[in-house]
Every structure is written in C-alpha cells, then in structure tokens.
Write a protein that holds these residues in place. Sequence first.
Motif, mmCIF file in Angstrom:
data_model
loop_
_atom_site.group_PDB
_atom_site.id
_atom_site.type_symbol
_atom_site.label_atom_id
_atom_site.label_comp_id
_atom_site.label_asym_id
_atom_site.label_seq_id
_atom_site.Cartn_x
_atom_site.Cartn_y
_atom_site.Cartn_z
ATOM 1 N N TYR A 181 46.799 -38.885 124.041
ATOM 2 C CA TYR A 181 47.794 -39.879 124.450
ATOM 3 C C TYR A 181 49.067 -39.658 123.647
ATOM 4 C CZ TYR A 181 49.952 -44.455 125.434
ATOM 5 O OH TYR A 181 50.809 -45.452 125.824
ATOM 6 N N GLN A 210 47.324 -38.713 128.792
ATOM 7 C CA GLN A 210 48.416 -39.497 129.369
ATOM 8 C C GLN A 210 49.613 -39.558 128.428
ATOM 9 O OE1 GLN A 210 47.442 -43.268 131.189
ATOM 10 N NE2 GLN A 210 45.451 -42.532 131.913
ATOM 11 N N LEU A 333 52.311 -34.302 136.881
ATOM 12 C CA LEU A 333 51.721 -35.519 136.339
ATOM 13 C C LEU A 333 51.480 -36.525 137.453
ATOM 14 C CD1 LEU A 333 54.022 -36.081 133.205
ATOM 15 C CD2 LEU A 333 51.824 -34.898 133.271
ATOM 16 N N ILE A 336 50.658 -43.240 136.732
ATOM 17 C CA ILE A 336 49.689 -44.328 136.653
ATOM 18 C C ILE A 336 50.393 -45.674 136.734
ATOM 19 C CG2 ILE A 336 47.854 -45.378 135.263
ATOM 20 C CD1 ILE A 336 47.209 -42.554 136.270
ATOM 21 N N ARG A 348 54.058 -44.313 132.706
ATOM 22 C CA ARG A 348 52.825 -43.787 132.101
ATOM 23 C C ARG A 348 52.191 -42.876 133.135
ATOM 24 N NH1 ARG A 348 47.399 -45.973 131.577
ATOM 25 N NH2 ARG A 348 48.163 -48.021 132.329
ATOM 26 N N ALA A 349 51.913 -41.644 132.742
ATOM 27 C CA ALA A 349 51.443 -40.661 133.701
ATOM 28 C C ALA A 349 50.354 -39.786 133.094
ATOM 29 C CB ALA A 349 52.611 -39.795 134.185
ATOM 30 N N LYS A 350 49.520 -39.234 133.972
ATOM 31 C CA LYS A 350 48.363 -38.434 133.565
ATOM 32 C C LYS A 350 48.567 -36.966 133.909
ATOM 33 C CE LYS A 350 43.336 -38.240 134.464
ATOM 34 N NZ LYS A 350 42.240 -38.916 135.205
ATOM 35 N N LYS A 351 48.194 -36.095 132.988
ATOM 36 C CA LYS A 351 48.324 -34.657 133.200
ATOM 37 C C LYS A 351 47.152 -34.164 134.040
ATOM 38 C CE LYS A 351 49.431 -30.431 130.628
ATOM 39 N NZ LYS A 351 49.667 -29.869 129.269
#
Length: 352
Positions: A181, A210, A333, A336, A348-351
């Motif tokens: 994170y 994230q 990404l 989220i 906020r984003a996820k790889k």
Amino acid sequence: MKKDLLNYIVCPKCKSEFKLEIYREENSEIIEGILICKSNHSFPISKGVPRLLDERNFEISKKQVQDSFSKKWAPETGAGLSGAAMIDKEFYNDWYLEKYGFKNLDGLKNFLKDKKFVIDAGTGPGRDALLFSEISDGIIFAVDLSNSVEGLQERYKDKKNIYFIQTDIMNLPFKENFFDYISCDFVIHHTPNPIKTFNHLVSHLKKGGQIATYTYKIKGPVREFVDDDIRERTTKMSFEECYKICEPITKLGKTLSDLNIEFEVPEDIPLLGIKAGKQNLQRFIYWNFMKCYWSNNLSFKDNVIVNVDWYHPIDAFRFKPEEIKSWAHENNLDIINFHISEPGISIRAKKL
C-alpha cells in the motif's frame, strides 16, 4: 535508525544493497553513521535519520519546496508536530477515511490487516503513518523530503513498526514491486512533475497492491487567476516574508467567518464555476475568489501556516478529474475509489 532497516532499503542511485558504518549508537538506535552501497555511493545518518538524498541534482523548485516544508514542520514555527496538522487528529483521520473510501476506521483496519509493507510517501507531520502503525501489524515507512522526519524520529523512536527516512518520493530507496500500500496524501502536487512522480510510485507497488493519492483540483477562473497572481510573488519570498504576507489574509478569513453570514446563490454560474444553493460567505469567497483559510479549531498562527502552505511552495499543481483518471489507466490500475471535493481529487487504485 533501527539496524534492521537495512533489510528493506537499497541505494536510490543504483538499487544495490547498503553496508553500515556506525559512529554513534544509543539504545540500539543508530544516531550517527553512514550508509555505503556496493557502487560506493554514500549517504549519512544524522540525528537518527538516514538521509537518502542527492540534493546536488535537485531542481531549483524542489529545493525551494524542501526548504518551505522544513520550515513549516519545524517546531519553532509553531506549526510543527504540535501544530495545525496534529491538533484536530480526529477530523483529519475522518477526512482520510472519506476521501479514500474506507468509510470508517474499521474499514481501514480491515484493509491494512494483510498489508506487510506500507509507505506514507511525504509524511509531513507523520499523521497518516502514525494512524497506520496504530491499527496495523505491518511495517510502515514514513518518508519525507523535508526535515520533518527529525522530530518524528525523536518523538516516536520507540514505535517498533515505523521507520523514518529523509528521501525523495521521486527516487525512492526501495526495490520495485515492494509495497502493498502506497499512501501519498497532499504531496504529489508539490513535486516538479506529478505525473512522473505517480508513475515512479506505481513502479514500487506490488501486483495487487493499492495506491492512494490526493491532488489539488483546478477551481473557478477567478480563484485560479488570483492564486496565480499572488503566488507569482509569494513563491519568490522567504518563508518568513510569506508568513507576514499571509497574516492579513488570515485575518480577513477570520473576519468573514465571524460574520457567520449565509446566503442563497439563485442559480449556477458555470462560467465562474459557482454552484446554486446556500453558501457561507467566508467559504464562498474562499472557494471562488481567494484562499483566505480560517478554522476556529486552530490557533491564529496555525491558520496562517495553512495559508502559507498554499502561497509559498513553488510547485503546487492543480488538475482536472479526468487527468487523474488517465494516470490510473496509463499505469494499468483499477480504480477502487474516486472522490472529488471542493479542494481536491482523491483516488485509490489497484495494480493489476
């Protein structure tokens, strides 16, 4: 500095491992020493903090921003560790939870429970890093370009799961794909090239990890014009000179706030970015015409510092929401949470 930090950091120049020379040690904390990598790049440890910076290659703006925030967070300015950023801890924590879609403290705690390595990139007064450490068993790296980490290291040296490092978030001393994170709150817009900074941070994020970041939002044309006109002069001043300039601006904010006037804007004015509805006079002027911050929860000095924070740093970029979304898409990404407020844009984003 804790010795086991060597298990995690690498040379920011060549990414090779460090060896450690200790000059002074107290209670298992390295107070003075030097870190030397296999390529013979060396970095000092002073006042218990590893200084993983190469300031010789700093852009002029980066040096000015570093100096500005070092002054801002210095205890003697009155806006240090007991100042504006730490006074209303509950307010700032709630704002963090809202911006990034965690809803409440339990939501953030549940999110962090499987996050082994977390970085507070641009920790400032250490507010977010301390929050993470209190509700997580993970290892927290609190890094900052400024000298704020000196006071944090001294104050929180007994916290076992936080490491304080002075370094550049555009050139982190970690291997790629390392963090679970990355939190970069109120920081990235103060770097010389925010898009490049974002890309660099993402390169240090594990697959499935994230990243959360906040950037200033472009406001209405009058506010942007006034901001640019004032900042053209205040960014050339010393921190102390800018502080003096911001005192009457802050008094104006207080006076408007004390009036406690509410009025109705009859309909939207798209050309000025003004929305219809009930408005507080101080906030109406603040959001649409000039930054004259005031909060009754802070001392006068702390309110001045909040205004200085806007008017003094050379780098203070503003963005449109679609620009921030494009950063995520270009880095593969998955978004989220995306939050837009009057002052800024949070993502906020996820790889993948």
